[in-house]
Design a protein around this motif. Sequence first.
Motif, PDB file in Angstrom:
ATOM      1  N   ASP A 196       0.852  -1.186   0.000  1.00  0.00           N
ATOM      2  CA  ASP A 196       0.000   0.000   0.000  1.00  0.00           C
ATOM      3  C   ASP A 196       0.894   1.244   0.000  1.00  0.00           C
ATOM      4  O   ASP A 196       1.606   1.495   0.973  1.00  0.00           O
ATOM      5  CB  ASP A 196      -0.881  -0.034   1.264  1.00  0.00           C
ATOM      6  N   CYS A 197       0.886   2.006  -1.094  1.00  0.00           N
ATOM      7  CA  CYS A 197       1.760   3.187  -1.197  1.00  0.00           C
ATOM      8  C   CYS A 197       1.246   4.359  -0.372  1.00  0.00           C
ATOM      9  O   CYS A 197       1.962   5.354  -0.214  1.00  0.00           O
ATOM     10  CB  CYS A 197       1.910   3.617  -2.654  1.00  0.00           C
ATOM     11  N   ARG A 198       0.023   4.260   0.111  1.00  0.00           N
ATOM     12  CA  ARG A 198      -0.570   5.338   0.919  1.00  0.00           C
ATOM     13  C   ARG A 198      -0.574   6.663   0.165  1.00  0.00           C
ATOM     14  O   ARG A 198      -0.163   7.705   0.682  1.00  0.00           O
ATOM     15  CB  ARG A 198       0.186   5.493   2.246  1.00  0.00           C
ATOM     16  N   MET A 199      -0.986   6.614  -1.100  1.00  0.00           N
ATOM     17  CA  MET A 199      -1.070   7.848  -1.880  1.00  0.00           C
ATOM     18  C   MET A 199      -2.141   7.691  -2.950  1.00  0.00           C
ATOM     19  O   MET A 199      -2.601   6.570  -3.219  1.00  0.00           O
ATOM     20  CB  MET A 199       0.267   8.144  -2.570  1.00  0.00           C
ATOM     21  N   ASP A 240     -15.110   6.849  -3.935  1.00  0.00           N
ATOM     22  CA  ASP A 240     -14.999   6.919  -2.477  1.00  0.00           C
ATOM     23  C   ASP A 240     -15.274   5.536  -1.885  1.00  0.00           C
ATOM     24  O   ASP A 240     -16.416   5.165  -1.624  1.00  0.00           O
ATOM     25  CB  ASP A 240     -15.999   7.947  -1.932  1.00  0.00           C
ATOM     26  N   VAL A 241     -14.218   4.749  -1.727  1.00  0.00           N
ATOM     27  CA  VAL A 241     -14.308   3.403  -1.152  1.00  0.00           C
ATOM     28  C   VAL A 241     -13.184   3.260  -0.124  1.00  0.00           C
ATOM     29  O   VAL A 241     -12.202   3.997  -0.170  1.00  0.00           O
ATOM     30  CB  VAL A 241     -14.177   2.293  -2.228  1.00  0.00           C
ATOM     31  N   PRO A 242     -13.310   2.308   0.805  1.00  0.00           N
ATOM     32  CA  PRO A 242     -12.320   2.212   1.875  1.00  0.00           C
ATOM     33  C   PRO A 242     -10.885   2.053   1.377  1.00  0.00           C
ATOM     34  O   PRO A 242      -9.959   2.653   1.920  1.00  0.00           O
ATOM     35  CB  PRO A 242     -12.765   0.970   2.661  1.00  0.00           C
ATOM     36  N   GLU A 243     -10.680   1.261   0.323  1.00  0.00           N
ATOM     37  CA  GLU A 243      -9.312   0.917  -0.106  1.00  0.00           C
ATOM     38  C   GLU A 243      -8.727   1.878  -1.124  1.00  0.00           C
ATOM     39  O   GLU A 243      -7.648   1.622  -1.668  1.00  0.00           O
ATOM     40  CB  GLU A 243      -9.284  -0.504  -0.672  1.00  0.00           C
ATOM     41  N   LEU A 244      -9.396   2.976  -1.436  1.00  0.00           N
ATOM     42  CA  LEU A 244      -8.898   3.956  -2.406  1.00  0.00           C
ATOM     43  C   LEU A 244      -7.411   4.223  -2.221  1.00  0.00           C
ATOM     44  O   LEU A 244      -6.961   4.489  -1.112  1.00  0.00           O
ATOM     45  CB  LEU A 244      -9.691   5.268  -2.208  1.00  0.00           C
ATOM     46  N   GLY A 245      -6.641   4.138  -3.331  1.00  0.00           N
ATOM     47  CA  GLY A 245      -5.223   4.473  -3.250  1.00  0.00           C
ATOM     48  C   GLY A 245      -4.358   3.640  -4.181  1.00  0.00           C
ATOM     49  O   GLY A 245      -4.818   2.672  -4.793  1.00  0.00           O
ATOM     50  N   THR A 246      -3.087   4.033  -4.270  1.00  0.00           N
ATOM     51  CA  THR A 246      -2.123   3.374  -5.152  1.00  0.00           C
ATOM     52  C   THR A 246      -1.508   2.155  -4.451  1.00  0.00           C
ATOM     53  O   THR A 246      -1.127   2.252  -3.277  1.00  0.00           O
ATOM     54  CB  THR A 246      -0.996   4.363  -5.512  1.00  0.00           C
ATOM     55  N   TYR A 271       6.131   5.983  -4.407  1.00  0.00           N
ATOM     56  CA  TYR A 271       5.732   7.034  -3.456  1.00  0.00           C
ATOM     57  C   TYR A 271       6.631   8.266  -3.599  1.00  0.00           C
ATOM     58  O   TYR A 271       6.165   9.403  -3.477  1.00  0.00           O
ATOM     59  CB  TYR A 271       5.803   6.474  -2.031  1.00  0.00           C
ATOM     60  N   SER A 272       7.901   8.034  -3.943  1.00  0.00           N
ATOM     61  CA  SER A 272       8.828   9.163  -4.066  1.00  0.00           C
ATOM     62  C   SER A 272       8.524  10.013  -5.300  1.00  0.00           C
ATOM     63  O   SER A 272       9.005  11.131  -5.420  1.00  0.00           O
ATOM     64  CB  SER A 272      10.281   8.657  -4.125  1.00  0.00           C
ATOM     65  N   PRO A 481      -2.403  12.992  -0.952  1.00  0.00           N
ATOM     66  CA  PRO A 481      -2.021  14.265  -0.336  1.00  0.00           C
ATOM     67  C   PRO A 481      -2.995  14.757   0.725  1.00  0.00           C
ATOM     68  O   PRO A 481      -2.950  15.933   1.075  1.00  0.00           O
ATOM     69  CB  PRO A 481      -2.046  15.207  -1.547  1.00  0.00           C
ATOM     70  N   ILE A 482      -3.869  13.866   1.212  1.00  0.00           N
ATOM     71  CA  ILE A 482      -4.800  14.308   2.247  1.00  0.00           C
ATOM     72  C   ILE A 482      -4.015  14.581   3.531  1.00  0.00           C
ATOM     73  O   ILE A 482      -4.297  15.541   4.244  1.00  0.00           O
ATOM     74  CB  ILE A 482      -5.900  13.237   2.463  1.00  0.00           C
ATOM     75  N   VAL A 483      -3.044  13.733   3.807  1.00  0.00           N
ATOM     76  CA  VAL A 483      -2.091  14.045   4.893  1.00  0.00           C
ATOM     77  C   VAL A 483      -0.689  14.053   4.300  1.00  0.00           C
ATOM     78  O   VAL A 483      -0.397  13.318   3.332  1.00  0.00           O
ATOM     79  CB  VAL A 483      -2.162  13.046   6.078  1.00  0.00           C
ATOM     80  N   GLU A 484       0.166  14.881   4.833  1.00  0.00           N
ATOM     81  CA  GLU A 484       1.488  15.102   4.260  1.00  0.00           C
ATOM     82  C   GLU A 484       2.397  13.871   4.412  1.00  0.00           C
ATOM     83  O   GLU A 484       3.118  13.514   3.505  1.00  0.00           O
ATOM     84  CB  GLU A 484       2.127  16.329   4.929  1.00  0.00           C
ATOM     85  N   ASP A 485       2.309  13.208   5.571  1.00  0.00           N
ATOM     86  CA  ASP A 485       3.203  12.079   5.836  1.00  0.00           C
ATOM     87  C   ASP A 485       2.377  10.870   6.321  1.00  0.00           C
ATOM     88  O   ASP A 485       2.378  10.546   7.504  1.00  0.00           O
ATOM     89  CB  ASP A 485       4.245  12.487   6.895  1.00  0.00           C
ATOM     90  N   PRO A 486       1.706  10.192   5.395  1.00  0.00           N
ATOM     91  CA  PRO A 486       0.757   9.150   5.796  1.00  0.00           C
ATOM     92  C   PRO A 486       1.403   7.941   6.441  1.00  0.00           C
ATOM     93  O   PRO A 486       0.757   7.182   7.158  1.00  0.00           O
ATOM     94  CB  PRO A 486       0.087   8.765   4.474  1.00  0.00           C
ATOM     95  N   HIS A 487       2.706   7.735   6.176  1.00  0.00           N
ATOM     96  CA  HIS A 487       3.353   6.551   6.733  1.00  0.00           C
ATOM     97  C   HIS A 487       3.679   6.714   8.207  1.00  0.00           C
ATOM     98  O   HIS A 487       3.985   5.754   8.893  1.00  0.00           O
ATOM     99  CB  HIS A 487       4.628   6.224   5.937  1.00  0.00           C
ATOM    100  N   ASN A 488       3.614   7.952   8.680  1.00  0.00           N
ATOM    101  CA  ASN A 488       3.901   8.199  10.105  1.00  0.00           C
ATOM    102  C   ASN A 488       2.739   8.881  10.797  1.00  0.00           C
ATOM    103  O   ASN A 488       2.931   9.668  11.710  1.00  0.00           O
ATOM    104  CB  ASN A 488       5.167   9.060  10.229  1.00  0.00           C
ATOM    105  N   SER A 489       1.528   8.609  10.333  1.00  0.00           N
ATOM    106  CA  SER A 489       0.367   9.148  11.061  1.00  0.00           C
ATOM    107  C   SER A 489      -0.660   8.033  11.209  1.00  0.00           C
ATOM    108  O   SER A 489      -0.584   7.020  10.531  1.00  0.00           O
ATOM    109  CB  SER A 489      -0.222  10.329  10.304  1.00  0.00           C
ATOM    110  N   GLN A 490      -1.586   8.215  12.061  1.00  0.00           N
ATOM    111  CA  GLN A 490      -2.587   7.181  12.330  1.00  0.00           C
ATOM    112  C   GLN A 490      -3.821   7.385  11.466  1.00  0.00           C
ATOM    113  O   GLN A 490      -4.276   8.466  11.272  1.00  0.00           O
ATOM    114  CB  GLN A 490      -2.973   7.207  13.811  1.00  0.00           C
TER     115      GLN A 490
END
Length: 490
Positions: A196-199, A240-246, A271-272, A481-490
Amino acid sequence: MRQKTVYTASLATETNTFSPVFTDLQSFRDSFYAAPGEHPETPTLCSAPMIACRELLAPAGWRVVEGTATWAEPGGLINRDTYEHLRDTLLSELTAAMPVDLVVLGLHGAMVAQGYDDCEGDLLQRVRELVGSDVPIAAELDPHSHLTPARVGAADLLVAFKEFPHTDFMARARDLVRLARATADGEIRPLMSTHDCRMIEVLPTSREPMQGFVRQLHELEQSDPRILSISVIHGFMAGDVPELGTRMLVVTDNAPELGAQLARELGEQLYSFRGRTRPPFLDIEVALDQAQACTRGPVVLADVWDNPGGGVAGDGTLLLRAGLERGMSDVALGTLWDPIAVKFCFAAGLNARIPLRFGGKSCATAGAPVDAEVEVRGLVRQAEQRFGDSQVPMGDSAWIHFAGVDVVLTSNRCQSFDPSLFSVMGIDPGARRYLMVKSTNHFHDAFVPIAHEIIYVDAGAPYPSNPATNGYRKLNRPIWPIVEDPHNSQ
Ligand SMILES: [Zn+2]
């Protein structure tokens, strides 16, 4: 020995859950619907695996049982009865074909229905229940889809197109069917690893850095026989679904550690790239300044977020209104979806001058309707534009003219693919100073030969193009881009 049997079918659309254009059975019938055995020789974007089964399995002695193949033009949420009817159609065809040795499906992967956030997951799980754990299930996906645990859990093999624009849908369908056959023959044991790239990002592969990334995926697939297939699921920001993302998807020949490591490494690289993958999209006023500064035409202004290919209506007026306010003339705009206005024009007749309200009817964000005293300059029943080797139906269409502006109104919702959308109506696109089209990417190749300049315009609506402000209600984790650092936030 008993003849081996494959069941193959296709059920696909791309659901923009923010769109007011709801999708029902008629939407599928209007776009593409082939009953069992009636699929034409040429593949469609999502039914390519069926053609690959004909090419690769039938000559090898397999019995190929073709089920229904259907596709609806991208739009809003699917009516619940429609989804259940189409799903159950496929399941009953499969039941009738059993026992089978393999199931190969052409899906899209971004289908959402009333009460079903994950239609493809639901379908694949029901197929699994029918065929049991030993029969391989393989499916091709569009990268603009959602990769859910239900799908990964139910299928043995998932392969997505690598290119965007999707020039490789047939090549990837052949990859899928080759791997599916090797699985059914016991030669390989595919295992899917994901990251999950979280983006969420727009990832065109016709330019860097994604062009090189795709090249790298091909090289990796050739480098090690344990690496069977690598796909990037770009994700689809209008769903708009729960798993939305790359997500990265790596299929190995039963090499879980290698698969997990590769998925993670490639996912981190992807991600980079965030924030630097798309061409520049200009605000309306900046875009019009740039267009007016051009000394020669045609200047093509692409209204990238009012593209029916992304599920919106395609009747937006934001760009046209901004041009009219500046007094721009020598403008041709097409396509603009307004079947009611087209009816009025046909009833009034060729060369009639009529007061006409057109565009801006489908939703509040796409701009207000335009009211003008127009001259009906062209009327074509069942007009068509080209798209590569294919013809795209525009439906009954009208050319209206007012204040130095020509507009092509269509009865079918369709993206602007090719300058022939103008010429079929009698407008010479090469002779106009400004051409306004509704398309994100697919228009590009066909307009390059006649365009002096091409400008991508970000009108901000009606497509939900900014994840940070789209207001997702179902998304189940932080993503950029909803949060700036998704890998270090809850
Ligand atoms: Zn796509």
